[in-house]
Design a protein around this motif. Structure first.
Motif, mmCIF file in Angstrom:
data_model
loop_
_atom_site.group_PDB
_atom_site.id
_atom_site.type_symbol
_atom_site.label_atom_id
_atom_site.label_comp_id
_atom_site.label_asym_id
_atom_site.label_seq_id
_atom_site.Cartn_x
_atom_site.Cartn_y
_atom_site.Cartn_z
ATOM 1 N N GLU A 163 -13.429 2.260 -1.226
ATOM 2 C CA GLU A 163 -13.861 1.105 -0.430
ATOM 3 C C GLU A 163 -14.302 -0.039 -1.353
ATOM 4 O O GLU A 163 -13.949 -1.193 -1.151
ATOM 5 N N ARG A 223 -11.992 -1.987 5.518
ATOM 6 C CA ARG A 223 -12.048 -3.199 4.715
ATOM 7 C C ARG A 223 -10.663 -3.851 4.629
ATOM 8 O O ARG A 223 -10.526 -5.059 4.652
ATOM 9 N N LEU A 224 -9.614 -3.013 4.537
ATOM 10 C CA LEU A 224 -8.250 -3.567 4.485
ATOM 11 C C LEU A 224 -7.935 -4.303 5.778
ATOM 12 O O LEU A 224 -7.319 -5.359 5.781
ATOM 13 N N ALA A 244 -12.228 2.604 3.541
ATOM 14 C CA ALA A 244 -11.369 1.677 2.791
ATOM 15 C C ALA A 244 -10.405 0.978 3.754
ATOM 16 O O ALA A 244 -10.146 -0.228 3.643
ATOM 17 N N GLN A 245 -9.899 1.727 4.732
ATOM 18 C CA GLN A 245 -8.989 1.129 5.723
ATOM 19 C C GLN A 245 -9.683 0.036 6.531
ATOM 20 O O GLN A 245 -9.087 -0.985 6.866
ATOM 21 N N LEU A 250 0.817 -1.215 0.000
ATOM 22 C CA LEU A 250 0.000 0.000 0.000
ATOM 23 C C LEU A 250 0.847 1.260 0.000
ATOM 24 O O LEU A 250 1.855 1.358 0.711
ATOM 25 N N LEU A 300 -1.462 -1.314 -4.510
ATOM 26 C CA LEU A 300 -2.485 -0.267 -4.543
ATOM 27 C C LEU A 300 -1.834 1.093 -4.346
ATOM 28 O O LEU A 300 -1.249 1.374 -3.289
ATOM 29 N N VAL A 346 -11.451 -1.874 -2.791
ATOM 30 C CA VAL A 346 -10.861 -2.861 -1.868
ATOM 31 C C VAL A 346 -11.715 -4.128 -1.827
ATOM 32 O O VAL A 346 -11.190 -5.245 -1.840
ATOM 33 N N TYR A 383 -10.615 -7.936 -2.867
ATOM 34 C CA TYR A 383 -10.866 -9.154 -2.077
ATOM 35 C C TYR A 383 -11.403 -10.266 -2.966
ATOM 36 O O TYR A 383 -10.906 -11.381 -2.976
#
Lengths: 72, 549
Positions: free
Chosen positions: B330, B230-231, B227-228, B194, B300, B333, B337
Motif C-alpha cells: 500500500e 489506493r489504486l 493496495a487496490q 499492473l 508494477l 502505491v 502517487y
C-alpha cells in the motif's frame, strides 16, 4: 579512503574529484562550517561513530575524520 | 532546474544542500530574517526572481515567544499577512508553505490542555485561507508523523548550528518539494500497467483457483486489498489503470469479476491484456490503442525478471521497485502517487478519464469496420462546440498548454499569470473546443489562442489539441470557424507559425494542409499566412457544429 571521500562528496553534493586526503573545512566553497555540521551527523549515521557536540570543530579535516572511523 | 527561494525562521542550510544539485537556490544570508526578506520589496529574494518559494517554519522556535493562545494567534496572523504579501509581490511564483509541527517540550501536568495542538491547527487553517491558486501546502507535519521526531529532528544540529532538521529529515522534505515541483510542471505519467498474480492478489490464480488466492478484508489478504483501494483512488483522480498479465484469460477474469474482495473491477481498467505475449509488447499495444506514449507508463510487477526485461526492452517505462515485504505494498502505491502522479488540483477531465479512454477502444473497433475516413467520422456522430474561454475552463486550458506535446504548433507553455493576462487582453481571443460522439464526451480537447495584431490582421499564437481526438479533421472545422468569425470582424489576413520540438512532428504540415502560404522556413520554424477572402472547405460529416465567437 577513496570510498570515504566519495561519501563526503555525496553529502556535500560535489564531485569527488574536488576532494583529497588533505581537504578540510574551507578547502572548497561547499564545505563551510555549516555544511560541516551536517557532514558530521551524516558520518555518525553512516559509520556508527559518535562525535560529541563540543568536539565537532576539532574533527575538521578528511584525515581526522578518517582516523576516527578507522579507530572504530 | 527550478529557481527556488528557501525561507525559514531558523537555519535551513542543509536543506539547501539537498536541493542544490537539481535547482538554483536562493537562501537569505543571516538568521531568522524571513519576514524582513518578504516585506522589504528590494530584498535579495525579489532580485532573485524565484519560480518557487518554500517557507519552512520551525514551530518550537516560533512558539517560544508566544505567551498565550491569543498571542500566538496574532503572531501567526502576522506571518500569514506576510505570506499574502509574498504572493502579491511575486505574481507568478508558486509558494509552498510548510505545515507546523510543535514538539511538546513544556513541562505541564498530564491533564492540562496543550496549546501546541491549537497553534498547529490554526496555522494549518490559515494556509487554506490564503485562497490563492499558487499557494501549496507542504506537509512537513505529515512527514514528521510518519517518520518520527527522533528521526526528522537533530538535537546536535540544533544546538551546534540552529538547524532543527536532521540530514534524513532534510532528505524527506527535499523529496516532497521535488515531487510537488514535478507535478506542477505537468510532468505526470498517465497509466499504470499492473500484473495480477502476487501483485493485485496473493498467489497464482491459475493454480490456486478463485477461492485460493490471497485477498480478504483482514490479515494477509488485506495487504493486497488495501493496495487496490489506493489504486482505485488513483483511478478516481484520472490515472489510467491497465492489466498486463501472463495468465489464461478466463481464470484471470474470474478473479477480477467474481472475487468478493476485489476492489478493482473490469470497468476500472482501460485495457486488460491477459495473454502469453511479453509485457513490453502488451504495453506497446495498449499505448497504441490509447494513443499515448510508452513513456507515460509506470509498471508494477512482483516478478524481478519481468521488471528487468521491461527496463531492457522499454527503458522509457518507469519500473517500480516492488516492496520486499508485501505488507508495504500500500505504501508503495502511495509513493508511486507522489512520485509519478502527484496532482495539485483535479479538473473534470481528470475525473472522467478512464471512461473516455475506454470509449477510445470502442472507436478503434468501428474504425476497423469503416471503409473511408468520412464513413468513420459519420459513424462516430461527432458534435463540436467551439466557444470563447469560460472561467471554469481556465485550469484545464492551463493544464493543456503544459502537457500537450504532439498536436501543438508552437508549444508555448503559459504560466497562470500570463494566461490570466491574455484572457483579459482585448487583443487576444482564447477559443476552447469541446467534442462528444456516440461513445461519450471527450471534454475540452482543443485550445486556440489568436492575437489580433492590428485592424486587419491576426496571428494564431497557440493551436493545440489533445491526441485523443487526432485524426478526425476537427482542427480543420475549428480553424475554418475561427477564420470566418475573424473575417466578419473585418480582419483580412491570418498568420500562423510552426515551431519544431522533439514531439510535434505530426503537425509539421498542418498549415500546408489548411491551404496557408508558407512565407518563411528554416530548420526549426515555418511561418505562414492566408488571405481571409476565401474560406476553408470542410467535409459535412459531423452531426453538429456550434460556434459562439
Amino acid at each position: 579512503m577513496k570510498e570515504f571521500l566519495e561519501f563526503i562528496a555525496s553529502v556535500l553534493e560535489v564531485d569527488s574529484s574536488l576532494l583529497n586526503e588533505d581537504s578540510k573545512v574551507g578547502s572548497i566553497e561547499e564545505w563551510d562550517s555549516v555544511a560541516h555540521l551536517t557532514l558530521v551527523v551524516e558520518i555518525e549515521d553512516e559509520y556508527d561513530v559518535e562525535i560529541p557536540s563540543d568536539e565537532i570543530g576539532e574533527y575538521d579535516s578528511v584525515k581526522k575524520l578518517y582516523a576516527l572511523i578507522k579507530e572504530k | 532546474m527550478s529557481k527556488i527561494a528557501l525561507l525559514s525562521n531558523v537555519n535551513i542550510d542543509s536543506l539547501k544542500m539537498k536541493l542544490r544539485r537539481n535547482n538554483e537556490i536562493y537562501l537569505p544570508q543571516g538568521y531568522g530574517g524571513w519576514m524582513q526578506e518578504i516585506l522589504n520589496e528590494t530584498s535579495g529574494l525579489y532580485k532573485f526572481k524565484p519560480e518557487v518559494v518554500v517557507c519552512i517554519p520551525y514551530g518550537n522556535d516560533l512558539m517560544a515567544s508566544w505567551e498565550s493562545e491569543e498571542d500566538g494567534k496574532d503572531a501567526i496572523d502576522q506571518i500569514f499577512f506576510a505570506f499574502n504579501k509574498l504572493l502579491e509581490n511575486l505574481p507568478k511564483a508558486n509558494v509552498f508553505i510548510g505545515t507546523l509541527d510543535i514538539s511538546k517540550k513544556e513541562i505541564r501536568p498530564i491533564c492540562s490542555k496543550r496549546r501546541e495542538v491549537f497553534f498547529e491547527n490554526y496555522w494549518y487553517e490559515s494556509i487554506f485561507e490564503l485562497d490563492s491558486e499558487r499557494c501549496v501546502p507542504l506537509d512537513i507535519k505529515e512527514i514528521i508523523s510518519e517518520y518520527g521526531r527522533d528521526v526528522v529532528y537533530s538535537n546536535k544540529l540544533w544546538y551546534a548550528g540552529s538547524m532543527p532538521f536532521s540530514p534524513k529529515g532534510n532528505s524527506f522534505i527535499a523529496k516532497e518539494i521535488n515531487n510537488i515541483i514535478f507535478a506542477l510542471e505537468g510532468n505526470r505519467k498517465k497509466c499504470i500497467a499492473l500484473d495480477l498474480d502476487n501483485t493485485l492478489w496473493g498467489g497464482v490464480i491459475g493454480e490456486d483457483g478463485l477461492e485460493g488466492i490471497g485477498l480478504s478484508e483482514y490479515k494477509e489478504g488485506a495487504r493486497y486489498k488495501d493496495a487496490q483501494k489506493r489504486l482505485k483512488e488513483l483511478k478516481d483522480i484520472g490515472v489510467l489503470l491497465c492489466v498486463v498479465s501472463k495468465n489464461n484469460e478466463d481464470d484471470a477474469m474470474d478473479g477480477i469479476n467474481k472475487h468478493p474482495s476485489m476492489v478493482l473491477r473490469k470497468d476500472d481498467f482501460v485495457a486488460l491484456n491477459i495473454n502469453w505475449k511479453t509485457k513490453a509488447e502488451n504495453i506497446q499495444d495498449i499505448a497504441q490503442e490509447l494513443n499515448i506514449g510508452t513513456d507515460s507508463f509506470v509498471f508494477l510487477d512482483d516478478n524481478p525478471a519481468e521488471r528487468e526485461q521491461m527496463k531492457d526492452v522499454l527503458p522509457e517505462v518507469s519500473v517500480v521497485d516492488f516492496p520486499k515485504d508485501v505488507m508495504d505494498l500500500e505504501k508503495t502505491v502511495i509513493d508511486m502517487y507522489k512520485k509519478y502522479f502527484y496532482l495539485y488540483k483535479s479538473t473534470k477531465e481528470d475525473l472522467e478519464k478512464t471512461k473516455m479512454y475506454q470509449a477510445e477502444g470502442e472507436r478503434k473497433k468501428i474504425q476497423k469496420k469503416a471503409v473511408t475516413l468520412s464513413d468513420y467520422l459519420k459513424l462516430l456522430e461527432i458534435e463540436i462546440d467551439i466557444h470563447r474561454l469560460e472561467d471554469l475552463e481556465f485550469e484545464r486550458v492551463h493544464q493543456l498548454t503544459h502537457k500537450t506535446n504532439q498536436f501543438n504548433l508552437t508549444t508555448i507553455r503559459y504560466s497562470k499569470e500570463e494566461l490570466e493576462n491574455i484572457k483579459d487582453d482585448e487583443n487576444y481571443r482564447i477559443y476552447t473546443v469541446h467534442t462528444r460522439d456516440k461513445y461519450g464526451d471527450n471534454g475540452l480537447v482543443c485550445v486556440v489562442i489568436v492575437h489580433i495584431t492590428d485592424d486587419k490582421s491576426a496571428e494564431v499564437e497557440t493551436f493545440l489539441m489533445s491526441c485523443r481526438v487526432m485524426g478526425r479533421d476537427i482542427e480543420k472545422v475549428v480553424l475554418s470557424k475561427i477564420m470566418d468569425s475573424l473575417k466578419n470582424d473585418g480582419i483580412k489576413e491570418i498568420k500562423g507559425e510552426y515551431i519544431k520540438t522533439l514531439k510535434n512532428a505530426p503537425v509539421e504540415d498542418f498549415y500546408d494542409k489548411m491551404e496557408f502560404e508558407c512565407e518563411y522556413k528554416d530548420e526549426n520554424t515555418k511561418k505562414y499566412k492566408k488571405d481571409l477572402s476565401s474560406s476553408l472547405k470542410t467535409e459535412e460529416v459531423y452531426k453538429k457544429i456550434e460556434f459562439r465567437g
